[in-house]
Design a protein around this motif. Sequence first.
Motif, PDB file in Angstrom:
ATOM      1  N   VAL A 165      -3.443  12.737  -9.330  1.00  0.00           N
ATOM      2  CA  VAL A 165      -3.457  11.339  -9.783  1.00  0.00           C
ATOM      3  C   VAL A 165      -2.093  10.696  -9.574  1.00  0.00           C
ATOM      4  O   VAL A 165      -1.999   9.580  -9.057  1.00  0.00           O
ATOM      5  CB  VAL A 165      -3.892  11.227 -11.264  1.00  0.00           C
ATOM      6  CG1 VAL A 165      -3.581   9.848 -11.830  1.00  0.00           C
ATOM      7  CG2 VAL A 165      -5.375  11.529 -11.399  1.00  0.00           C
ATOM      8  N   ILE A 166      -1.032  11.379  -9.948  1.00  0.00           N
ATOM      9  CA  ILE A 166       0.319  10.818  -9.797  1.00  0.00           C
ATOM     10  C   ILE A 166       0.620  10.561  -8.322  1.00  0.00           C
ATOM     11  O   ILE A 166       1.126   9.490  -7.955  1.00  0.00           O
ATOM     12  CB  ILE A 166       1.365  11.737 -10.452  1.00  0.00           C
ATOM     13  CG1 ILE A 166       1.194  11.710 -11.977  1.00  0.00           C
ATOM     14  CG2 ILE A 166       2.782  11.326 -10.054  1.00  0.00           C
ATOM     15  CD1 ILE A 166       2.000  12.760 -12.719  1.00  0.00           C
ATOM     16  N   ARG A 182      -7.744  -1.099  -6.856  1.00  0.00           N
ATOM     17  CA  ARG A 182      -6.447  -0.406  -6.858  1.00  0.00           C
ATOM     18  C   ARG A 182      -5.777  -0.550  -8.216  1.00  0.00           C
ATOM     19  O   ARG A 182      -5.283   0.422  -8.785  1.00  0.00           O
ATOM     20  CB  ARG A 182      -5.554  -0.960  -5.745  1.00  0.00           C
ATOM     21  CG  ARG A 182      -4.175  -0.330  -5.735  1.00  0.00           C
ATOM     22  CD  ARG A 182      -3.357  -0.715  -4.545  1.00  0.00           C
ATOM     23  NE  ARG A 182      -2.874  -2.083  -4.588  1.00  0.00           N
ATOM     24  CZ  ARG A 182      -1.842  -2.525  -3.889  1.00  0.00           C
ATOM     25  NH1 ARG A 182      -1.181  -1.705  -3.071  1.00  0.00           N
ATOM     26  NH2 ARG A 182      -1.460  -3.772  -3.960  1.00  0.00           N
ATOM     27  N   ASN A 183      -5.791  -1.750  -8.759  1.00  0.00           N
ATOM     28  CA  ASN A 183      -5.164  -1.993 -10.058  1.00  0.00           C
ATOM     29  C   ASN A 183      -5.902  -1.260 -11.180  1.00  0.00           C
ATOM     30  O   ASN A 183      -5.267  -0.709 -12.081  1.00  0.00           O
ATOM     31  CB  ASN A 183      -5.105  -3.494 -10.346  1.00  0.00           C
ATOM     32  CG  ASN A 183      -4.183  -4.208  -9.376  1.00  0.00           C
ATOM     33  OD1 ASN A 183      -3.254  -3.617  -8.837  1.00  0.00           O
ATOM     34  ND2 ASN A 183      -4.460  -5.476  -9.134  1.00  0.00           N
ATOM     35  N   ALA A 195       1.108   6.826  -6.482  1.00  0.00           N
ATOM     36  CA  ALA A 195       2.315   6.550  -5.693  1.00  0.00           C
ATOM     37  C   ALA A 195       1.939   6.074  -4.285  1.00  0.00           C
ATOM     38  O   ALA A 195       2.535   5.124  -3.761  1.00  0.00           O
ATOM     39  CB  ALA A 195       3.197   7.796  -5.622  1.00  0.00           C
ATOM     40  N   LEU A 196       0.954   6.704  -3.675  1.00  0.00           N
ATOM     41  CA  LEU A 196       0.522   6.316  -2.330  1.00  0.00           C
ATOM     42  C   LEU A 196      -0.143   4.940  -2.312  1.00  0.00           C
ATOM     43  O   LEU A 196      -0.009   4.196  -1.337  1.00  0.00           O
ATOM     44  CB  LEU A 196      -0.446   7.356  -1.763  1.00  0.00           C
ATOM     45  CG  LEU A 196       0.172   8.678  -1.334  1.00  0.00           C
ATOM     46  CD1 LEU A 196      -0.912   9.701  -1.030  1.00  0.00           C
ATOM     47  CD2 LEU A 196       1.071   8.480  -0.122  1.00  0.00           C
ATOM     48  N   MET A 197      -0.863   4.601  -3.372  1.00  0.00           N
ATOM     49  CA  MET A 197      -1.572   3.319  -3.439  1.00  0.00           C
ATOM     50  C   MET A 197      -0.651   2.125  -3.258  1.00  0.00           C
ATOM     51  O   MET A 197      -1.067   1.091  -2.760  1.00  0.00           O
ATOM     52  CB  MET A 197      -2.248   3.155  -4.801  1.00  0.00           C
ATOM     53  CG  MET A 197      -3.440   3.958  -5.040  1.00  0.00           C
ATOM     54  SD  MET A 197      -3.981   3.560  -6.740  1.00  0.00           S
ATOM     55  CE  MET A 197      -5.155   4.852  -6.977  1.00  0.00           C
ATOM     56  N   GLU A 236      -6.024   6.177   2.574  1.00  0.00           N
ATOM     57  CA  GLU A 236      -6.940   7.283   2.842  1.00  0.00           C
ATOM     58  C   GLU A 236      -6.513   8.542   2.091  1.00  0.00           C
ATOM     59  O   GLU A 236      -7.327   9.219   1.464  1.00  0.00           O
ATOM     60  CB  GLU A 236      -7.000   7.554   4.350  1.00  0.00           C
ATOM     61  CG  GLU A 236      -8.048   8.547   4.758  1.00  0.00           C
ATOM     62  CD  GLU A 236      -9.481   8.045   4.596  1.00  0.00           C
ATOM     63  OE1 GLU A 236     -10.375   8.893   4.588  1.00  0.00           O
ATOM     64  OE2 GLU A 236      -9.708   6.832   4.466  1.00  0.00           O
ATOM     65  N   HIS A 237      -5.223   8.841   2.133  1.00  0.00           N
ATOM     66  CA  HIS A 237      -4.720  10.020   1.421  1.00  0.00           C
ATOM     67  C   HIS A 237      -4.887   9.867  -0.093  1.00  0.00           C
ATOM     68  O   HIS A 237      -5.264  10.823  -0.779  1.00  0.00           O
ATOM     69  CB  HIS A 237      -3.266  10.284   1.769  1.00  0.00           C
ATOM     70  CG  HIS A 237      -3.067  10.734   3.177  1.00  0.00           C
ATOM     71  ND1 HIS A 237      -1.875  10.594   3.836  1.00  0.00           N
ATOM     72  CD2 HIS A 237      -3.910  11.311   4.076  1.00  0.00           C
ATOM     73  CE1 HIS A 237      -1.995  11.068   5.063  1.00  0.00           C
ATOM     74  NE2 HIS A 237      -3.227  11.506   5.229  1.00  0.00           N
TER      75      HIS A 237
END
Length: 151
Positions: free
Chosen positions: A132-133, A78-79, A137-139, A14-15
Amino acid sequence: MTTRTAPSVPQPVEHAYWLLGLALFAGVVEAIAHTSTALEGPDADVGSLARQLVVRVVVYGAVLFVMTRFRSGRAWARNTLAIGLGVFGVASLVMEPIAWMWAGNDSMSAVPGLTLDVAVIATARLTHLVAVIAAVALMFRPDANPYFTRR
């Protein structure tokens, strides 16, 4: 009769989704500022600017579509976002400033001549880059991974 409920979206996902939205918004702000600045010049090429805006609208629309698939737990999305934005997007955001410094310019020499347009563009670009970074990282946080492997 049993009903299946969709799993809730994990917080990191979500974040990341909202950070990607922030990055998209920052990209739109930067595009508007670039276009506005370019149109003020005496040799503005309106056709070229229009083509650039069309390309950006298509890219931003595609990113928005992939973002919605990402939020719903699609691993391919995601990828795609990680490679498209995390690799190529970040590279495109940092290439211009790196090339400018590589050409012998000093970053502190830009401060005295800073205009509102340049400040908006720089702020939007930095916001875009950081968002984006952080999103990428969260993904891939461990507590996000099961959400993408459940299908």
